[in-house]
Structures are given as structure tokens and as C-alpha cells.
Design a protein around this motif. Structure first.
Motif, PDB file in Angstrom:
ATOM      1  N   ALA A  18       0.716  -1.385  -0.070  1.00 16.62           N
ATOM      2  CA  ALA A  18       0.099  -0.057  -0.226  1.00 16.62           C
ATOM      3  C   ALA A  18       1.147   1.318  -0.053  1.00 16.62           C
ATOM      4  CB  ALA A  18      -0.870  -0.007   1.318  1.00 16.62           C
ATOM      5  N   ASP A  19       2.086   1.095   0.926  1.00 20.41           N
ATOM      6  CA  ASP A  19       2.926   2.430   0.869  1.00 20.41           C
ATOM      7  C   ASP A  19       3.479   2.624  -0.638  1.00 20.41           C
ATOM      8  OD1 ASP A  19       4.326   4.321   2.065  1.00 20.41           O
ATOM      9  OD2 ASP A  19       5.776   3.076   2.959  1.00 20.41           O
ATOM     10  N   LEU A  20       3.910   1.428  -1.086  1.00 20.50           N
ATOM     11  CA  LEU A  20       4.344   1.642  -2.508  1.00 20.50           C
ATOM     12  C   LEU A  20       3.434   2.384  -3.626  1.00 20.50           C
ATOM     13  CD1 LEU A  20       6.541  -1.481  -3.094  1.00 20.50           C
ATOM     14  CD2 LEU A  20       7.472   0.760  -2.513  1.00 20.50           C
ATOM     15  N   VAL A  21       2.121   1.901  -3.452  1.00 20.71           N
ATOM     16  CA  VAL A  21       1.218   2.230  -4.324  1.00 20.71           C
ATOM     17  C   VAL A  21       0.943   3.906  -4.235  1.00 20.71           C
ATOM     18  CG1 VAL A  21      -1.416   2.303  -5.089  1.00 20.71           C
ATOM     19  CG2 VAL A  21       0.193   0.224  -4.965  1.00 20.71           C
ATOM     20  N   ALA A  22       0.660   4.219  -2.963  1.00 19.72           N
ATOM     21  CA  ALA A  22       0.630   5.608  -2.580  1.00 19.72           C
ATOM     22  C   ALA A  22       1.891   6.422  -3.115  1.00 19.72           C
ATOM     23  CB  ALA A  22       0.408   5.616  -1.058  1.00 19.72           C
ATOM     24  N   THR A  23       3.053   5.940  -3.082  1.00 25.19           N
ATOM     25  CA  THR A  23       4.076   6.824  -3.413  1.00 25.19           C
ATOM     26  C   THR A  23       4.086   7.036  -4.812  1.00 25.19           C
ATOM     27  OG1 THR A  23       5.446   5.670  -1.463  1.00 25.19           O
ATOM     28  CG2 THR A  23       6.818   6.521  -3.641  1.00 25.19           C
ATOM     29  N   LEU A  24       3.780   5.954  -5.729  1.00 22.24           N
ATOM     30  CA  LEU A  24       3.700   5.876  -7.216  1.00 22.24           C
ATOM     31  C   LEU A  24       2.409   6.916  -7.561  1.00 22.24           C
ATOM     32  CD1 LEU A  24       3.713   2.131  -8.233  1.00 22.24           C
ATOM     33  CD2 LEU A  24       5.428   4.110  -8.398  1.00 22.24           C
ATOM     34  N   VAL A  25       1.508   7.086  -6.733  1.00 19.63           N
ATOM     35  CA  VAL A  25       0.345   8.145  -6.979  1.00 19.63           C
ATOM     36  C   VAL A  25       0.895   9.487  -6.838  1.00 19.63           C
ATOM     37  CG1 VAL A  25      -1.758   9.119  -6.307  1.00 19.63           C
ATOM     38  CG2 VAL A  25      -1.496   6.573  -6.424  1.00 19.63           C
ATOM     39  N   VAL A  26       1.569   9.732  -5.739  1.00 14.68           N
ATOM     40  CA  VAL A  26       2.125  11.026  -5.485  1.00 14.68           C
ATOM     41  C   VAL A  26       3.265  11.271  -6.567  1.00 14.68           C
ATOM     42  CG1 VAL A  26       3.802  12.375  -3.905  1.00 14.68           C
ATOM     43  CG2 VAL A  26       1.981  10.719  -3.174  1.00 14.68           C
TER      44      VAL A  26
END
Length: 304
Positions: free
Chosen positions: A51-59
């Protein structure tokens, strides 16, 4: 490839900039929540990592749309607080350690995020380190790759390493409050105080026109060139102590604070020192007299 939306209006307006950041982080949070809800097989710690990686990709995508890598800057302090809140609410309730970790994490997060917000001028303002990386990158290396790997993914991985010890501190209930928890509170609270004091002294010094071009060498900055970095490193050591108090067999999560030490010692400190050397010729002498992070023992003087 980079894109810019909103033209000069978005770039010059702080409210517009903060609105863009808020929207990007809301979307990132929803994407992370979707991952956590859909991925149910692996260990919760691994699900959090995804989830942390996906959020980073969105940012990261948002930073491309507005052509400003600094959109990621508050992620360092926002993401850990959100993650710890999620862990606490998903775990069996416990007094003492869980409350202390959550409270200290929130204080650290709010203070550091506020510090960023006060200094960020909007979408036209990009951290000088990112500008330098863009200008000095090797021919043929795309900026989006440096932005993704060096500016966004790397800090996300470093912070997640620091959070490894927070998982047992917030979820393991087998060990009651003990002396190691007391030490963890002292270290973590002291780190927040150290970082807060250093930032206030720096802002006060920089805000005085009489100090323009001068080197700060008063207060905490008289004993350490980067006391704010020292406070940040110490904070993650305090979090590790909480994890150790909760579950001694999670001692290996020491990789988190060690990674923090390596990041600041070999990346952040050298970058700041090189910039100061270029802007202030007297900084070389300052570096000789004042240690980078840990103050020298009382009474010790460098001879030369």
C-alpha cells in the motif's frame, strides 16, 4: 517527461499548491486503502508495504503532472502517522506502549509537516536538491527515473525500514510496560525536542537580515552542523527501542535506524555541506571546528 498544469497561476499561488498536494495525498490514501482491502493473503506488514508503494506511485504521478518533485516532501512525515494509526486501530487495544508510540508519532508528524508547510511557497518552489539533481544528471538519464527512484521510492523504503520496529510496538501485547519503554519515551521525546529547537533556532537566524550570508554557529548549531538531522535520526532509534521493548525477537528491525544513519551521513549531510561550501567560503573552517552530527565531548578542541 514532465507536465505542468495551471500555468503561472498554480505556480505562484500557495493555496492552489496546497490544494494540489491535498488532492494528491487524498487520492494516494484511497489507493493505499484499496490495496489494503483487496490484498488479504500476506502478512499485514507486507500488505502495508504494498500500500505504501502504491501511494508513493500516486504522488510520483502527481509530481509529474505539476512538474514539481517537492510534491513528495511531506510524504516523509505524513505516511508514517497514517500507517501507525491504521496499525493501532487494527490491533488489540492496549494501554501504555501503544498510546505512547501513537502520541509521539503524531507529535513528530504534525510538527515536521507544519515545518514543511511554513517553508513551501507553492508549485513554483522546488527543493534546491531536486533542481541540482535535474541539472547534474548524466546525459541520457531521464529525469522521471531519478525522480521516481532517488527522490520518492528511496525515502519511502528508508522510512518503511524505520517503521518495521513500530509494528511490534503497536501490535504485540505479550509484554507489559517496562524500563525499556521508559527509555524509548525519553529518547523519542528528546529527539523531537532537539529537532524542534534546532529548526526554531535556524528559522530565527535566517529571518534576521543581519545574518544574511552568515553561518549559524549559535545554540545547538554551535555544537553540531546539522542538529536537526541528529534529532531525526534519534527519533527512529527511539521507535526501535519501543519495538525492542514489545518484542525482543524483533531486534533485527535495527536495520531501520541504521539505514537512517547511513542516509543522513552519506547523502543528506554531504549535500548540505557542499552547498554551504559553495555559498559561504568560511564554511570550510566551520566544518573543521564543528562536527557534522554528534557534538564532541566537552572540552575537546580541534587543533590546527
Amino acid at each position: 517527461m514532465t507536465y505542468r498544469i495551471g500555468g503561472n497561476l498554480a505556480g505562484s499561488s500557495r493555496p492552489v499548491g496546497f490544494a494540489v498536494v491535498t488532492l494528491a495525498y487524498v487520492v494516494a490514501g484511497l489507493a493505499a486503502w484499496a490495496v489494503a482491502a483487496l490484498v488479504t493473503g500476506p502478512h499485514p506488514l507486507l500488505v502495508t508495504f504494498y500500500a505504501d508503494l502504491v501511494a508513493t506511485l500516486v504522488v510520483f504521478v502527481a509530481s509529474l503532472l505539476v512538474a514539481n518533485a517537492s510534491l513528495y516532501d511531506p510524504y516523509w512525515s505524513v505516511a508514517p502517522a497514517v500507517i501507525v494509526i491504521a496499525w493501532v486501530f487494527a490491533a488489540p487495544p492496549q494501554a501504555g506502549r501503544q498510546v505512547a508510540v501513537l502520541a509521539l508519532m503524531l507529535i513528530w508528524s504534525i510538527r515536521l509537516t507544519t515545518n514543511w508547510a511554513l517553508s513551501w511557497r507553492g508549485l513554483s518552489h522546488e527543493d534546491w536538491r531536486y533542481v541540482q539533481l535535474r541539472e547534474q544528471r548524466r546525459p541520457g538519464v531521464p529525469w522521471w527515473l531519478i525522480n521516481l527512484v532517488g527522490i520518492q521510492l528511496m525515502p519511502t523504503l528508508v522510512v518503511f525500514a524505520g517503521l518495521l520496529a513500530v509494528w511490534p510496538a503497536t501490535t504485540v501485547t505479550g509484554r507489559s510496560w517496562n524500563l525499556l519503554d521508559v527509555a524509548a519515551v525519553v529518547v523519542t521525546a528528546g529527539a523531537i525536542l532537539l529537532e524542534t529547537t534546532a529548526d526554531r533556532q535556524l528559522h530565527r537566524f535566517a529571518g534576521d537580515p543581519a545574518n544574511r550570508g552568515a553561518i549559524i554557529d549559535r545554540g545547538l548549531w554551535r555544537h553540531s552542523r546539522h542538529p536537526n538531522y541528529l534529532g531525526e535520526i534519534t527519533f527512529w532509534w527511539g521507535m526501535w527501542l519501543f519495538g525492542l521493548a514489545a518484542a525482543p525477537d524483533w531486534w533485527w528491525t535495527i536495520v531501520g535506524p541504521v539505514t537512517m544513519v547511513l542516509l543522513f551521513t552519506f547523502v543528506s549531510v554531504p549535500m548540505m555541506d557542499r552547498r554551504s561550501l559553495i555559498r559561504r567560503p568560511a564554511y570550510a573552517e566551520h566544518m573543521r571546528r564543528v562536527p557534522a552530527l554528534l557534538p564532541r565531548p566537552s572540552g575537546f578542541r580541534v587543533r590546527g
